[in-house]
Write a protein that holds these residues in place. Structure first.
Motif, short mmCIF file in Angstrom:
data_model
loop_
_atom_site.label_atom_id
_atom_site.label_comp_id
_atom_site.label_asym_id
_atom_site.label_seq_id
_atom_site.Cartn_x
_atom_site.Cartn_y
_atom_site.Cartn_z
N GLN A 56 -0.22 1.64 3.57
CA GLN A 56 -0.95 2.87 3.28
C GLN A 56 -1.16 3.02 1.76
OE1 GLN A 56 1.80 2.70 5.18
NE2 GLN A 56 1.29 3.46 7.23
N ARG A 57 -2.05 3.93 1.41
CA ARG A 57 -2.41 4.11 0.00
C ARG A 57 -1.16 4.47 -0.81
NH1 ARG A 57 -7.27 4.75 -2.77
NH2 ARG A 57 -8.42 4.65 -0.81
N SER A 58 -0.99 3.78 -1.96
CA SER A 58 0.24 3.90 -2.72
C SER A 58 0.04 3.37 -4.14
CB SER A 58 1.35 3.10 -2.03
OG SER A 58 2.45 2.89 -2.89
N PRO A 59 0.74 3.96 -5.12
CA PRO A 59 0.75 3.37 -6.47
C PRO A 59 1.56 2.08 -6.56
CG PRO A 59 1.33 5.69 -6.52
CD PRO A 59 1.38 5.27 -5.09
N GLN A 60 2.27 1.74 -5.48
CA GLN A 60 3.04 0.49 -5.40
C GLN A 60 4.20 0.44 -6.39
OE1 GLN A 60 2.38 -1.71 -2.87
NE2 GLN A 60 0.74 -0.33 -2.20
N LYS A 61 4.81 1.57 -6.67
CA LYS A 61 6.00 1.55 -7.51
C LYS A 61 7.20 0.94 -6.78
CE LYS A 61 4.35 3.75 -11.18
NZ LYS A 61 4.74 5.15 -11.42
N ASP A 62 7.18 1.06 -5.44
CA ASP A 62 8.24 0.46 -4.62
C ASP A 62 7.61 -0.29 -3.46
OD1 ASP A 62 10.71 -0.26 -3.56
OD2 ASP A 62 10.97 1.64 -2.50
N ALA A 63 6.66 -1.16 -3.79
CA ALA A 63 6.02 -2.04 -2.80
C ALA A 63 5.50 -1.28 -1.58
CB ALA A 63 6.99 -3.13 -2.38
N GLY A 64 4.91 -0.11 -1.82
CA GLY A 64 4.27 0.63 -0.75
C GLY A 64 5.14 1.67 -0.08
N TYR A 65 6.44 1.67 -0.36
CA TYR A 65 7.32 2.69 0.20
C TYR A 65 7.25 3.99 -0.60
CZ TYR A 65 9.13 -0.45 3.70
OH TYR A 65 9.23 -1.29 4.78
N ASP A 66 6.27 4.08 -1.48
CA ASP A 66 5.92 5.32 -2.19
C ASP A 66 4.48 5.64 -1.81
OD1 ASP A 66 5.40 2.84 -3.58
OD2 ASP A 66 4.75 3.98 -5.32
N VAL A 67 4.32 6.44 -0.78
CA VAL A 67 3.01 6.66 -0.17
C VAL A 67 2.32 7.87 -0.79
CG1 VAL A 67 1.78 7.08 2.00
CG2 VAL A 67 3.86 5.67 1.99
N SER A 68 1.06 7.67 -1.19
CA SER A 68 0.29 8.79 -1.74
C SER A 68 -0.70 9.36 -0.74
CB SER A 68 -0.45 8.34 -3.00
OG SER A 68 -1.33 7.27 -2.73
N ASP A 69 -1.07 8.59 0.30
CA ASP A 69 -1.91 9.09 1.39
C ASP A 69 -1.51 8.35 2.65
OD1 ASP A 69 -3.80 9.91 3.21
OD2 ASP A 69 -5.51 9.66 1.87
N TYR A 70 -0.93 9.08 3.58
CA TYR A 70 -0.38 8.48 4.80
C TYR A 70 -1.45 8.08 5.81
CZ TYR A 70 4.35 9.85 3.40
OH TYR A 70 5.54 9.97 2.73
N CYS A 71 -2.67 8.51 5.60
CA CYS A 71 -3.72 8.28 6.59
C CYS A 71 -4.87 7.46 6.02
CB CYS A 71 -4.24 9.61 7.13
SG CYS A 71 -2.98 10.54 8.03
N ASP A 72 -4.54 6.55 5.12
CA ASP A 72 -5.55 5.64 4.58
C ASP A 72 -4.86 4.33 4.22
OD1 ASP A 72 -8.01 4.72 3.82
OD2 ASP A 72 -8.15 5.91 1.98
N VAL A 73 -5.65 3.28 4.09
CA VAL A 73 -5.16 1.97 3.69
C VAL A 73 -5.30 1.81 2.19
CG1 VAL A 73 -5.58 -0.53 3.88
CG2 VAL A 73 -5.68 0.93 5.93
N ASP A 74 -4.27 1.29 1.54
CA ASP A 74 -4.39 1.03 0.11
C ASP A 74 -5.42 -0.07 -0.12
OD1 ASP A 74 -3.56 -0.30 -2.58
OD2 ASP A 74 -2.52 1.61 -2.53
N PRO A 75 -6.33 0.10 -1.09
CA PRO A 75 -7.34 -0.93 -1.36
C PRO A 75 -6.74 -2.30 -1.64
CG PRO A 75 -7.88 1.10 -2.52
CD PRO A 75 -6.52 1.30 -1.93
N LEU A 76 -5.49 -2.34 -2.08
CA LEU A 76 -4.81 -3.61 -2.29
C LEU A 76 -4.79 -4.44 -1.01
CD1 LEU A 76 -3.16 -4.89 -4.70
CD2 LEU A 76 -1.12 -3.98 -3.58
N PHE A 77 -4.71 -3.77 0.14
CA PHE A 77 -4.58 -4.44 1.43
C PHE A 77 -5.86 -4.44 2.25
CE2 PHE A 77 -0.23 -2.64 0.62
CZ PHE A 77 0.35 -3.84 0.26
N GLY A 78 -6.87 -3.66 1.83
CA GLY A 78 -8.12 -3.62 2.57
C GLY A 78 -8.57 -2.21 2.86
N THR A 79 -9.13 -2.01 4.03
CA THR A 79 -9.70 -0.73 4.43
C THR A 79 -9.22 -0.35 5.83
OG1 THR A 79 -11.62 -1.75 5.48
CG2 THR A 79 -11.78 -1.30 3.10
N LEU A 80 -9.54 0.87 6.23
CA LEU A 80 -9.24 1.25 7.61
C LEU A 80 -9.98 0.38 8.61
CD1 LEU A 80 -9.05 5.15 7.46
CD2 LEU A 80 -7.28 3.62 8.37
N SER A 81 -11.18 -0.04 8.27
CA SER A 81 -11.91 -0.96 9.15
C SER A 81 -11.18 -2.29 9.28
CB SER A 81 -13.33 -1.19 8.62
OG SER A 81 -14.09 0.00 8.70
N ASP A 82 -10.59 -2.77 8.17
CA ASP A 82 -9.78 -3.99 8.24
C ASP A 82 -8.57 -3.79 9.14
OD1 ASP A 82 -11.42 -5.44 6.46
OD2 ASP A 82 -10.33 -4.70 4.71
#
Length: 560
Positions: free
Chosen positions: A70-96
């Motif tokens: 999920q969307r995250s600043p990646q301070k702790d490899a994604g376990y710091d979530v900034s939006d629980y209902c979206d995919v972080d662009p680092l990993f792709g999109t909701l369509s992905d």
């Protein structure tokens, strides 16, 4: 909280199995940033996962669990979530994500996603509003803001320590520029803890659950499931320095395992039961005993809980016998399956951990200066034996990406390449978890060993990764990959996950032996070979000849 549009969805849930699938499933953990990189930026992504699903279908797993994407600043490899209902662009999109979920379901592989309810990112919209709001406001009420102690509030509210090292409190600067309140973060300061006594927090997570369930996911692995509720009054507490950092060896910790957390999961269970397809909740709950862990999987709460006492058991026959017996007793007493796990993204890989000769508390990791570093060949031999024993046990089993290749912990990561917050928070005193998170090898002769087409890798891969690559093992019947394929096929064919265990005695104090259906399992954890009982060898972690079982070896014998 913001979220992306949910109108377009492509994946339907898998139909319910004849029996509840999660009771016997083999679930494969994917750490997305280290699994497969399709974009070429050196960080794994969702299209990369989709591109490698055939390999997992060939391996024979029933489900995959994805660590946070999920969307995250990646301070702790994604376990710091900034939006629980979206995919972080680092990993792709909701369509992905939808494409990956649909492709997994097409291969009869279920998908569990990570959910992080204990804390959010400090970049989350709610926390940013809290920083801008006044003490006592509704915005601050969503998190654990408290006035400081001392004459002018200059000291933290209590003495709690962060799992990552240092104090668990950070003081904020108020909008008027003055030093102000403190907020709790059991992990990094970029991960403020939610206040789960707040109904607004509870309602928001109901929405988040439904968002992903509506997309077709098969369940959730719940991060820090034992940590949501804190003891009334937030009393001081000093942890045992020899215990694991997540509380797995300690009782009565005021921020772990509080009774009120069970109300949260009873509520969540009702939401999952609104959906078709046997959706499941799996708890990451580090608790001191199997009986304590079993409280998380009573019939109206979660479906599974990770068996950390089993994971942390040393290579000792008596200890292993005891933890298996206790697990089966405790979990069956509440009608839940036992789960079995040997590695994950937070612990030293078991191909190294089982050969350590010095204490290594969970979360500390191992590095160039660690005492008691493992002997690689001993670690791999024991890892193969441990997995062969584990996959014969009744219940559900978890595999961590790369263990089917026999990957060891990567020890020699340069300090300037490490990224785990533990390394920084302890100023290098603890190496942290990077060693088990190095991107895995797919092809011996490809750039980044097939992980990334550009040859990039967010953590450095060691040269020996070539010998562990999947294509180097695929055709070798003696390889660790071939062993895992064989074990999973036999496990399914003989319905071992749905079986029952009967202990076999009389083979010596260094042996763990049991029957599951028509299969006898014998593991030699001692220092000398032992005589095998009668039976046809159907699987073995090592070479078995002359009717004797070598040291650090497990065998399955058919006696039907």
């Amino acid at each position: 909280m913001t979220s992306a549009d949910t109108a377009e969805r492509t994946a339907a849930p898998l139909a319910p199995a004849a029996a509840e699938w999660w009771r016997t499933a083999v679930i494969y953990q994917i750490y997305p940033r280290s699994f497969a990189d399709a974009s070429g930026d050196g960080i794994g992504d969702l299209p990369g996962i989709t591109s490698r699903l055939d390999s997992l279908a060939d391996l024979g797993v029933d489900a995959i669990w994805l660590s946070p994407f999920q969307r995250s600043p990646q301070k702790d490899a994604g376990y710091d979530v900034s939006d629980y209902c979206d995919v972080d662009p680092l990993f792709g999109t909701l369509s992905d994500f939808d494409a990956m979920l649909g492709a997994a379901h097409d291969r009869r592989i279920r998908v569990i996603v990570d959910l992080v309810p204990n804390h959010s990112s400090d970049q989350h919209a709610w926390f940013q509003l809290a920083l801008a709001a006044a003490p006592g406001s509704a915005e601050r009420g969503r998190y654990m803001f408290r006035d400081g102690s001392g004459e002018n509030g200059e000291l933290p509210p209590n003495n709690w320590e962060s799992v990552f090292g240092g104090p668990a409190w950070t003081r904020v600067v108020e909008p008027d520029g003055r030093p102000g309140q403190w907020y709790l973060h059991l992990f990094d300061p970029s991960q403020p803890d939610f206040d789960w006594s707040n109904e607004e927090v509870r309602e928001e997570f109901r929405r988040i659950l439904r968002f992903w369930l509506d997309r077709g996911v098969d369940g959730f692995r719940v991060d820090v499931a034992h940590g949501l509720i804190k003891a009334e009054g937030l009393p001081d507490y000093v942890p045992d320095p020899e215990a694991g950092s997540m509380g797995g060896e300690e009782a009565n910790v005021p921020y772990w395992g509080q009774e009120g957390v069970h109300e949260v999961y009873r509520d969540w269970r009702k939401i999952l039961e609104e959906y078709e397809g046997d959706r499941a909740l799996a708890a990451e709950a580090w608790l001191p005993t199997a009986d304590k862990t079993a409280l998380w999987v009573r019939s109206d709460e979660m479906h599974q809980a990770f068996n950390f006492p089993y994971l942390m058991t040393e290579w000792n026959a008596a200890d292993l016998h005891e933890v298996i017996a206790e697990s089966l007793r405790a979990f069956s007493s509440v009608g839940a399956p036992s789960t079995w796990v040997l590695s994950n993204h937070d612990v030293v890989r078991h191909a190294s951990r089982l050969a350590l000769t010095a204490e290594n508390p969970q979360g500390h990791g191992i590095g160039p200066d660690s005492p008691g570093k493992p002997i690689p060949e001993v670690g791999l031999r024991r890892a193969r034996a441990a997995t062969t024993l584990m996959l014969a046990l009744p219940g559900s089993a978890y595999l961590y990406q790369g263990e089917e290749l026999g990957l060891p912990e990567v020890i020699d990561i340069p300090g300037d390449a490490r990224q785990d917050p533990t390394w920084f928070r302890t100023e290098g005193e603890r190496y942290g978890r990077d060693g088990c998170r190095v991107p895995i090898p797919w092809q011996a002769d490809a750039p980044a060993y097939g992980f990334s087409p550009a040859g990039a890798s967010w953590l450095p891969q060691p040269e020996e990764w070539a010998t562990f690559a999947r294509d180097a093992q695929a055709a070798d019947p003696a390889s660790t990959l071939s062993l895992y394929r064989s074990l999973l096929a036999e496990r399914r064919a003989r319905a071992l996950g749905a079986g029952s265990l009967e202990w076999v005695d009389g083979l010596g104090s260094d042996v763990v032996a049991f029957r599951n259906g028509h299969v006898t399992v014998v593991a030699n954890l001692g220092s000398t070979p032992v005589a095998l009982p009668d039976g046809i060898v159907i699987a073995s972690s090592g070479t078995v000849t002359g009717g004797e079982l070598p040291v650090d070896t497990t065998v399955w014998l058919a006696n039907d």
